[in-house]
Scaffold this active site. Structure first.
Site, PDB file in Angstrom:
ATOM      1  N   HIS A 151      -3.960  -2.550  -6.637  1.00  0.00           N
ATOM      2  CA  HIS A 151      -3.347  -1.264  -6.968  1.00  0.00           C
ATOM      3  C   HIS A 151      -4.469  -0.254  -7.138  1.00  0.00           C
ATOM      4  O   HIS A 151      -5.482  -0.547  -7.768  1.00  0.00           O
ATOM      5  CB  HIS A 151      -2.580  -1.335  -8.293  1.00  0.00           C
ATOM      6  CG  HIS A 151      -1.366  -2.204  -8.236  1.00  0.00           C
ATOM      7  ND1 HIS A 151      -0.232  -1.845  -7.575  1.00  0.00           N
ATOM      8  CD2 HIS A 151      -1.111  -3.416  -8.785  1.00  0.00           C
ATOM      9  CE1 HIS A 151       0.687  -2.792  -7.718  1.00  0.00           C
ATOM     10  NE2 HIS A 151       0.176  -3.760  -8.438  1.00  0.00           N
ATOM     11  N   ASP A 195       0.818  -1.220   0.000  1.00  0.00           N
ATOM     12  CA  ASP A 195       0.000   0.000   0.000  1.00  0.00           C
ATOM     13  C   ASP A 195       0.851   1.270   0.000  1.00  0.00           C
ATOM     14  O   ASP A 195       0.440   2.307   0.516  1.00  0.00           O
ATOM     15  CB  ASP A 195      -0.950   0.032   1.207  1.00  0.00           C
ATOM     16  CG  ASP A 195      -1.811  -1.215   1.313  1.00  0.00           C
ATOM     17  OD1 ASP A 195      -2.375  -1.618   0.290  1.00  0.00           O
ATOM     18  OD2 ASP A 195      -1.896  -1.784   2.412  1.00  0.00           O
TER      19      ASP A 195
END
Length: 336
Positions: free
Chosen positions: A43, A13
């Site tokens: 993503h 992340d």
């Protein structure tokens, strides 16, 4: 020839999607290929008011000039893959290596039904661990075995190496983060394979001598989803005071927030063979930096943070994200 790998330096992340998208628009690669585990990592790329969260399609899909590929080391869930390619409109330019392992419904059931994986490890429940286990046991089906994937199957390694022979630009996009690597992460609170740059190259069939750059992406405030050690974690109350509240792309679980970890950054850069680094979320360090696109306009606080990060990493920070938009970035790669 130019072949770069983009990987996460902390626990995932880190904003790799935006970094890949920016580099793709700037460097105009002919191929963007994904390595990593499978659809247990997402993503997120924001373009204007729209946000794209994808798990199988490489986040570099936002650059329309690239052929998109999924390397042989990646697990493919055909249901997720077929849904996403239509969602983002890339059906005519995406390919899957025929040797990719396949995630079956029973892998997902085993994943979600395991008390150890679900409750102790904090698995995403997407079937990746059981699918990788079957792959190691030589029981798994491959992408080339599925009729619904027939139109997308190719030899990714051959195509990438041919592109490099022709002096084309290639980006290899990693998923998840170094801290949950099966080999180097906080075992047993890790994913089901290695996530380092070496693995991303291997997943795509690219030899180490063909890699020109390894860009490791670090977040100014590292985050972690699920269980496992997190040495710089701050109380949720403190992160809320700072205005930082985030949720996972795949599981939507609230992310744990921490402060910069120089020791981990240094070790991650070493194992990944970092040649240059990206820092995301500098606007969290100082909100006055939000949207800045020139290094000179960063505040003293932000510059001091970048200087410390460079000392910790041992490599130059060449990409600095100052906000969620693709345009909100400082690119210093031409100055190194």
């Amino acid at each position: 020839m130019s072949c770069s790998i983009i990987v996460g330096g902390f626990f995932g992340d880190e904003g790799k999607g935006k970094i890949v998208a920016h580099i793709a628009h700037h460097d105009r690669p002919s191929i963007i290929s994904r390595g990593g585990v499978g659809p247990n990592a997402g993503h997120t790329v924001r373009i204007g008011e729209k946000e794209y969260g994808v798990r199988m399609v490489p986040s570099g899909f936002v650059y329309p000039g690239a052929t998109l590929m999924i390397g042989s080391g990646v697990l493919v869930d055909p249901r997720v893959f077929l849904h996403e390619i239509d969602l983002v409109g890339v059906r005519d330019r995406i390919f899957v290596d025929g040797r990719c392992g396949v995630i079956e419904e029973e892998h997902i059931a085993r994943d979600r039904g395991s008390e150890h994986l679900r409750n102790r490890i904090g698995s995403t429940g997407t079937g990746c661990g059981p699918a990788n286990a079957d792959r190691v046991l030589r029981l798994a089906r491959q992408a080339k075995d599925l009729p619904e994937l027939a139109d997308f199957v190719t030899d990714v390694a051959e195509r990438i190496n041919r592109a490099l022979d022709n002096d084309e630009v290639v980006l290899l996009e990693g998923t998840q983060g170094f801290g949950i690597s099966l080999y180097f992460g906080t075992y047993p609170f890790v994913t089901s394979k290695d996530t380092s740059a070496s693995q991303i190259a291997a997943d795509n069939g690219v030899g180490p001598t063909r890699i020109d750059d390894v860009i490791v992406v670090f977040k100014a405030y590292p985050t972690r989803v699920g269980e496992g050690p997190f040495s710089t974690e701050m109380p949720a109350e403190r992160s809320h005071e700072l205005g930082i509240e985030e949720f996972g792309t795949v599981t939507h679980r609230q992310r744990r927030i921490g402060t910069w970890d120089g020791e981990m950054a240094r070790y991650s850069a070493m194992i990944n063979g970092c040649t240059q680094a990206a820092i995301t979320g500098i606007d969290r360090i100082d909100p006055a930096c939000f949207g800045v696109t020139e290094y000179e306009r960063l505040t003293k606080t932000a510059k001091a943070f970048i200087e410390q990060a460079e000392e910790d990493i041992g490599r130059p920070v060449t990409l600095i994200s100052t906000g969620p938009e693709l345009s909100q970035i400082i690119d210093l790669r031409g100055e190194v």
